[in-house]
Scaffold this motif. Structure first.
Motif, mmCIF file in Angstrom:
data_model
loop_
_atom_site.group_PDB
_atom_site.id
_atom_site.type_symbol
_atom_site.label_atom_id
_atom_site.label_comp_id
_atom_site.label_asym_id
_atom_site.label_seq_id
_atom_site.Cartn_x
_atom_site.Cartn_y
_atom_site.Cartn_z
ATOM 1 N N MET A 1 0.849 -1.193 0.000
ATOM 2 C CA MET A 1 0.000 0.000 0.000
ATOM 3 C C MET A 1 0.880 1.237 0.000
ATOM 4 O O MET A 1 1.812 1.342 0.794
ATOM 5 N N SER A 2 0.637 2.185 -0.865
ATOM 6 C CA SER A 2 1.442 3.398 -0.923
ATOM 7 C C SER A 2 1.086 4.310 0.221
ATOM 8 O O SER A 2 0.020 4.212 0.821
ATOM 9 N N SER A 3 2.026 5.260 0.537
ATOM 10 C CA SER A 3 1.777 6.161 1.650
ATOM 11 C C SER A 3 0.571 7.040 1.398
ATOM 12 O O SER A 3 -0.119 7.453 2.320
ATOM 13 N N PRO A 8 -4.032 7.918 7.796
ATOM 14 C CA PRO A 8 -3.066 8.765 8.508
ATOM 15 C C PRO A 8 -2.513 8.113 9.769
ATOM 16 O O PRO A 8 -1.328 8.221 10.068
ATOM 17 N N GLN A 9 -3.375 7.404 10.520
ATOM 18 C CA GLN A 9 -2.921 6.809 11.767
ATOM 19 C C GLN A 9 -1.904 5.704 11.516
ATOM 20 O O GLN A 9 -0.885 5.610 12.204
ATOM 21 N N SER A 10 -2.172 4.833 10.523
ATOM 22 C CA SER A 10 -1.231 3.750 10.235
ATOM 23 C C SER A 10 0.057 4.295 9.643
ATOM 24 O O SER A 10 1.145 3.766 9.871
ATOM 25 N N LEU A 11 -0.038 5.389 8.880
ATOM 26 C CA LEU A 11 1.153 6.016 8.331
ATOM 27 C C LEU A 11 1.993 6.610 9.458
ATOM 28 O O LEU A 11 3.219 6.469 9.475
ATOM 29 N N ALA A 12 1.350 7.259 10.423
ATOM 30 C CA ALA A 12 2.079 7.797 11.574
ATOM 31 C C ALA A 12 2.763 6.678 12.356
ATOM 32 O O ALA A 12 3.896 6.841 12.824
ATOM 33 N N GLU A 13 2.080 5.531 12.489
ATOM 34 C CA GLU A 13 2.675 4.369 13.168
ATOM 35 C C GLU A 13 3.925 3.905 12.439
ATOM 36 O O GLU A 13 4.945 3.594 13.058
ATOM 37 N N ARG A 14 3.847 3.849 11.111
ATOM 38 C CA ARG A 14 4.986 3.373 10.329
ATOM 39 C C ARG A 14 6.165 4.334 10.443
ATOM 40 O O ARG A 14 7.316 3.904 10.583
ATOM 41 N N ILE A 15 5.888 5.621 10.398
ATOM 42 C CA ILE A 15 6.959 6.626 10.521
ATOM 43 C C ILE A 15 7.582 6.552 11.914
ATOM 44 O O ILE A 15 8.808 6.613 12.075
ATOM 45 N N MET A 43 10.160 10.109 3.969
ATOM 46 C CA MET A 43 9.080 9.133 4.122
ATOM 47 C C MET A 43 8.017 9.265 3.031
ATOM 48 O O MET A 43 7.076 8.477 2.993
ATOM 49 N N ALA A 44 8.151 10.265 2.153
ATOM 50 C CA ALA A 44 7.148 10.529 1.116
ATOM 51 C C ALA A 44 5.763 10.646 1.753
ATOM 52 O O ALA A 44 4.788 10.021 1.335
ATOM 53 N N ALA A 45 5.690 11.471 2.790
ATOM 54 C CA ALA A 45 4.455 11.624 3.549
ATOM 55 C C ALA A 45 4.191 13.104 3.800
ATOM 56 O O ALA A 45 5.088 13.945 3.691
ATOM 57 N N SER A 46 2.946 13.418 4.154
ATOM 58 C CA SER A 46 2.617 14.791 4.522
ATOM 59 C C SER A 46 3.123 15.061 5.936
ATOM 60 O O SER A 46 3.507 14.145 6.667
ATOM 61 N N ARG A 47 3.081 16.319 6.316
ATOM 62 C CA ARG A 47 3.632 16.685 7.620
ATOM 63 C C ARG A 47 2.750 16.247 8.792
ATOM 64 O O ARG A 47 3.250 16.099 9.911
ATOM 65 N N THR A 48 1.460 16.034 8.554
ATOM 66 C CA THR A 48 0.571 15.685 9.671
ATOM 67 C C THR A 48 0.957 14.366 10.326
ATOM 68 O O THR A 48 1.175 14.320 11.550
ATOM 69 N N PRO A 49 1.068 13.245 9.584
ATOM 70 C CA PRO A 49 1.493 11.998 10.243
ATOM 71 C C PRO A 49 2.922 12.069 10.753
ATOM 72 O O PRO A 49 3.256 11.444 11.772
ATOM 73 N N VAL A 50 3.784 12.817 10.067
ATOM 74 C CA VAL A 50 5.161 12.986 10.542
ATOM 75 C C VAL A 50 5.154 13.674 11.904
ATOM 76 O O VAL A 50 5.838 13.242 12.846
ATOM 77 N N ARG A 51 4.371 14.736 12.013
ATOM 78 C CA ARG A 51 4.295 15.465 13.284
ATOM 79 C C ARG A 51 3.749 14.572 14.396
ATOM 80 O O ARG A 51 4.240 14.607 15.534
ATOM 81 N N GLN A 52 2.747 13.758 14.075
ATOM 82 C CA GLN A 52 2.195 12.833 15.073
ATOM 83 C C GLN A 52 3.267 11.860 15.564
ATOM 84 O O GLN A 52 3.393 11.603 16.761
#
Length: 234
Positions: A1-3, A8-15, A43-52
């Motif tokens: 699954m792509s980022s 958002p929650q699972s992406l934050a977990e992965r980061i 991480m090729a992600a937005s800042r919201t999950p990164v910040r979390q």
């Protein structure tokens, strides 16, 4: 699954997991600084999950945040590590005491598994420090599992995670690997034959030696450990 398709929650977990692994594997060193934007780009992600993820790492004690200068990997706090080692000793000695109160014909499954791992011939011993470090942590956690108190085991797992970075450094030295096999074997033999006082003394000495090694860790050793892995910056 792509980022982009991840929740958002699972992406934050992965980061979160990725960054914590970077810290444990010395790709991120104590004192290293970085920004949310750098992490988001890697991480090729937005800042919201990164910040979390970053705020969770801050709550867990791995990162500090500085106004204008971004995020920083927290320096090693040896006073805190000493306290964690003291708590670890209390929990593990109590676990051994409880195990040894049981009849010898009642061997918990966890103990049987440990015997298969540690009571082996010298030529069967693993020499990969990273692998042995994981097995070492599992050895001590499984003693708590075998004791049968799930709350004690949960607290012990939390302590083990907080000191993991130092324990992994301990296994960058080959003599420590062989010594760990020998000492784990002695501890297990005493537990399996219900020699409670001997098992507790062996275990206490074993942990205290590891604790003493913590105080020999220097930035030189930390940077030497990073040279053994692929350098990665956020």
């Amino acid at each position: 699954m792509s980022s982009t398709a991840e929740r958002p929650q699972s992406l934050a977990e992965r980061i979160y997991a990725r960054l914590k692994d970077d810290i444990f594997e010395f790709r991120l060193m104590p004192g290293d600084r970085f920004s949310e934007g750098e992490v988001a780009a890697r991480m090729a992600a937005s800042r919201t999950p990164v910040r979390q993820a970053l705020h969770r790492l801050q709550r867990d004690g791995y990162l500090d945040v500085h106004f204008r200068s971004g995020w920083q990997v927290r320096a090693l706090d040896f006073a805190q590590f000493d306290e964690l080692y003291e708590l670890r000793i209390v929990l593990e000695l109590e676990a051994v005491r409880r195990i040894c109160q049981r009849p010898t014909d009642e061997q918990p499954t966890a103990l049987q598994a440990l015997a298969r791992t540690w009571l082996v011939q010298e030529q069967q011993r693993l020499q990969d420090g990273a692998v042995v470090a994981q097995l070492d942590e599992a050895f001590h956690c499984q003693l708590l599992e075998a004791a049968g108190n799930q709350e004690m085991a949960r607290v012990h797992r939390e302590v083990s995670e907080k000191i993991r970075i130092l324990r992994r450094l301990d296994f960058t030295q080959a003599p420590r690997i062989d010594l760990t096999y020998a000492e784990h074997g002695q501890i297990l033999q005493a537990i399996l034959t219900r020699r409670s006082e001997e098992a507790q003394q062996l275990l206490k000495s074993h942990i205290e030696v590891s604790q003493a090694q913590v105080h020999s860790i220097t930035l030189h050793r930390l940077y030497g450990a990073r040279q053994r892995v692929e350098p990665t910056k956020p």
